[in-house]
Design an enzyme around this catalytic site. Structure first.
Site, PDB file in Angstrom:
ATOM      1  CE  LYS A   1      -1.818  -7.180   0.156  1.00  0.00           C
ATOM      2  NZ  LYS A   1      -2.893  -6.712   1.095  1.00  0.00           N
TER       3      LYS A   1
ATOM      4  N   GLY B   1      -5.778  -3.890  -1.754  1.00  0.00           N
ATOM      5  CA  GLY B   1      -6.243  -5.172  -2.267  1.00  0.00           C
ATOM      6  C   GLY B   1      -6.001  -6.267  -1.264  1.00  0.00           C
ATOM      7  CG  ASP B   2      -8.081  -9.939  -1.828  1.00  0.00           C
ATOM      8  OD1 ASP B   2      -7.360  -9.999  -2.848  1.00  0.00           O
ATOM      9  OD2 ASP B   2      -9.272 -10.285  -1.837  1.00  0.00           O
ATOM     10  N   GLY B   3      -4.755 -10.534  -0.566  1.00  0.00           N
ATOM     11  CA  GLY B   3      -3.651 -11.382  -0.973  1.00  0.00           C
ATOM     12  C   GLY B   3      -3.890 -12.081  -2.294  1.00  0.00           C
TER      13      GLY B   3
ATOM     14  CB  VAL C   1      -3.210  -6.747  -4.819  1.00  0.00           C
ATOM     15  CG1 VAL C   1      -1.941  -5.915  -4.916  1.00  0.00           C
ATOM     16  CG2 VAL C   1      -4.377  -5.995  -5.449  1.00  0.00           C
ATOM     17  N   GLY C   2      -1.722  -9.348  -3.851  1.00  0.00           N
ATOM     18  CA  GLY C   2      -0.489  -9.935  -3.322  1.00  0.00           C
ATOM     19  C   GLY C   2       0.101 -10.997  -4.236  1.00  0.00           C
TER      20      GLY C   2
ATOM     21  CD  GLU D   1       8.573  -9.781  11.171  1.00  0.00           C
ATOM     22  OE1 GLU D   1       8.111 -10.784  11.770  1.00  0.00           O
ATOM     23  OE2 GLU D   1       8.094  -8.650  11.253  1.00  0.00           O
TER      24      GLU D   1
ATOM     25  CB  CYS E   1       5.559 -11.295  14.551  1.00  0.00           C
ATOM     26  SG  CYS E   1       6.548  -9.810  14.285  1.00  0.00           S
TER      27      CYS E   1
ATOM     28  CD  GLU F   1       2.430 -15.667  15.323  1.00  0.00           C
ATOM     29  OE1 GLU F   1       3.204 -14.761  15.653  1.00  0.00           O
ATOM     30  OE2 GLU F   1       2.198 -15.975  14.135  1.00  0.00           O
TER      31      GLU F   1
END
Length: 473
Positions: free
Chosen positions: A168, A199-201, A204-205, A243, A277, A377
């Site tokens: 994804k 898809g989005d989180g 699909v996520g 990660e 990151c 962050e």
């Protein structure tokens, strides 16, 4: 307008969800349309991968090496296409998109091929045969900021291990992942081994993370999303490799060449428009050199040209989206409200760049360790600079973070720097900005995640370990 299909069981198909526009962040224009998958599509992709797994898990080492070699050749042919897609989808400057973004994916092939050829999948311990076997169906959820690097370092070790997969990619920057799926389709992997589902989180996520027939989720992205994936995966006790974010410290020791070290610090922090990151986004300098460091950082930041990604002299393009731009503006305002001083940059867009999502290169001074801009962050071209009095305080300040992805040290004495490195709580420590080492494991301590990527370290994450006790000689 191009509508991007997904790729399932060796065929292109349109998922059954809603559509989503894909924007060019350089000018806010719509460049493609994405049809989003949903939980039903995710289940269909998982079933395709499940059906393909028994046969692919039994492929020989030579067969898997052949697939990776073919994939490398096909990827290399599409390198310019991938770079063009990355420039369009996330605003990376053209040469950076080609020589860093697209090239980073290509660079991993030889490393993973070497790891595959050399890995001990079986060996004897006492009276037992130790066997490493593919973990099963894996879900690979990749980010927008390094779209090919992060996709390749998941797909290659999964293929090398003998896993089948559902990828994804980020719905914000899906164009390069689409080309990668075309590359896979070209080389003729068995149907169902590689599936790509847009898809989005939420749609699909989460469905991939919850599904009992997914054995592992490998995710790169925000800590918030990583926590949500871990919670969704917990009920089925699947392996989760994360990660996540970082607020990496950059330590300038007293014996460093200060102008050179500060310039490098600014360039590393702001590369990719600060959207990495492991960016060294908090910089520690000796108290007695603090004023000089601020001035040098200002010069270095203002020397970086923010501009059109297609222009040859552009150093930094826009950030990826309107939402990302607004978040960075909010962080700059928080820094101002907290009492930090703007050394350069600040709110608003650079002059003449009002149309896209461009951010001024921003440096903050008069920063305290307890300020939010020093602890959280920002993910943009924003650097905070803090002073230290002695090295014991420096180590304490560097480790005083919820994150632990990377750390950086500048020193004229490599032995001295190495001693400091051993005391830092980070998955990687870079001494004097070395060349990128693709054989070194990449991953973080603390809330920067778990698991490791690159070379044999990534391969190990996709393998189960079996002991066959009493195995005949």
């Amino acid at each position: 307008m191009q509508t991007l299909p997904s790729y399932l069981n060796g065929q292109w198909f349109m998922p059954s969800g809603s559509t989503l526009p894909v924007y060019n962040p350089a000018n806010a224009s719509i460049i493609a349309e994405l049809t989003l998958g949903n939980a039903s599509d995710a289940h269909q992709a998982i079933q395709a991968a499940k059906q393909a797994f028994p046969a692919y898990a039994q492929t020989t080492l030579a067969e898997r090496i052949g697939y990776l070699e073919a994939l490398r050749t096909a990827y290399a042919r599409r390198r310019q296409d991938l770079a063009d897609a990355i420039r369009l989808e996330m605003g990376a400057p053209a040469q950076f998109a080609l020589n860093a973004q697209a090239e980073s994916g290509l660079a991993h092939f030889d490393v993973h091929l070497k790891a595959l050829r050399e890995f001990a999948f079986e060996y004897r311990v006492n009276q037992s045969q130790i066997v490493h076997e593919p973990i099963g169906v894996v879900a690979l959820i990749t980010p927008w900021n390094w779209p090919m690097n992060q996709l390749v370092v998941k797909v290659l070790p999964a293929l090398a291990a003998g896993c089948t997969m559902i990828v994804k990619p980020s719905e914000i920057a899906p164009l390069s992942a689409q080309i990668f799926a075309e590359v896979v389709d070209e080389i003729g992997l068995p149907p169902g081994v590689f599936n790509l589902l847009h898809g989005d989180g939420e749609g699909v996520g989460q469905a991939l993370s919850r599904h009992p027939e997914v054995a592992m989720v490998s995710f790169t992205g925000s800590m918030r999303a990583g926590v949500a994936i871990s919670k969704a995966a917990a009920d089925t006790v699947k392996r989760v490799s994360l990660e996540l974010g970082g607020k990496s410290p950059n330590l300038i020791l007293r014996d460093a060449d200060l102008p050179k070290a500060i310039t490098q610090a600014v360039n590393y922090c702001m590369s990719n428009s600060g959207q990495s990151c492991d960016a060294p986004s908090r910089l520690y300098v000796p108290l007695e050199h603090y004023a000089e460091a601020l001035q040098q950082a200002k010069l270095a930041a203002l020397a970086l040209k923010v501009g059109d990604p297609q222009a040859a002299d552009t150093d930094l393009g826009p950030v990826v989206s309107a939402l990302q731009y607004e978040r960075i503006q909010q962080w700059i305002q928080i820094g101002i409200d907290e009492g930090a001083s703007l050394v350069c940059g600040g709110l608003g867009k650079p002059a003449g760049l009002e149309q896209g999502y461009y951010v001024k290169t921003t440096v903050f001074g008069d920063v305290r360790q307890d300020m939010r801009i020093a602890r959280e962050e920002i993910f943009g071209p924003v650097l905070v600079i803090l002073p230290y009095q002695d090295e014991e305080e420096l180590i304490q300040l560097a480790n005083d973070s919820d994150y632990g992805l990377s750390a950086y040290i500048s020193s004229a004495d490599p032995q001295h720097a190495a001693r400091i490195a051993r005391r830092l709580r980070a998955g990687q420590v870079q001494l004097n900005y070395p060349e990128w080492d693709l054989y070194a494991p990449f991953g973080g301590y603390k809330q920067s995640g778990n698991g490791r990527e690159y070379a044999q370290w990534g391969l190990q994450d996709f393998l189960e370990t079996k002991a066959i006790i009493g195995y005949p000689h």
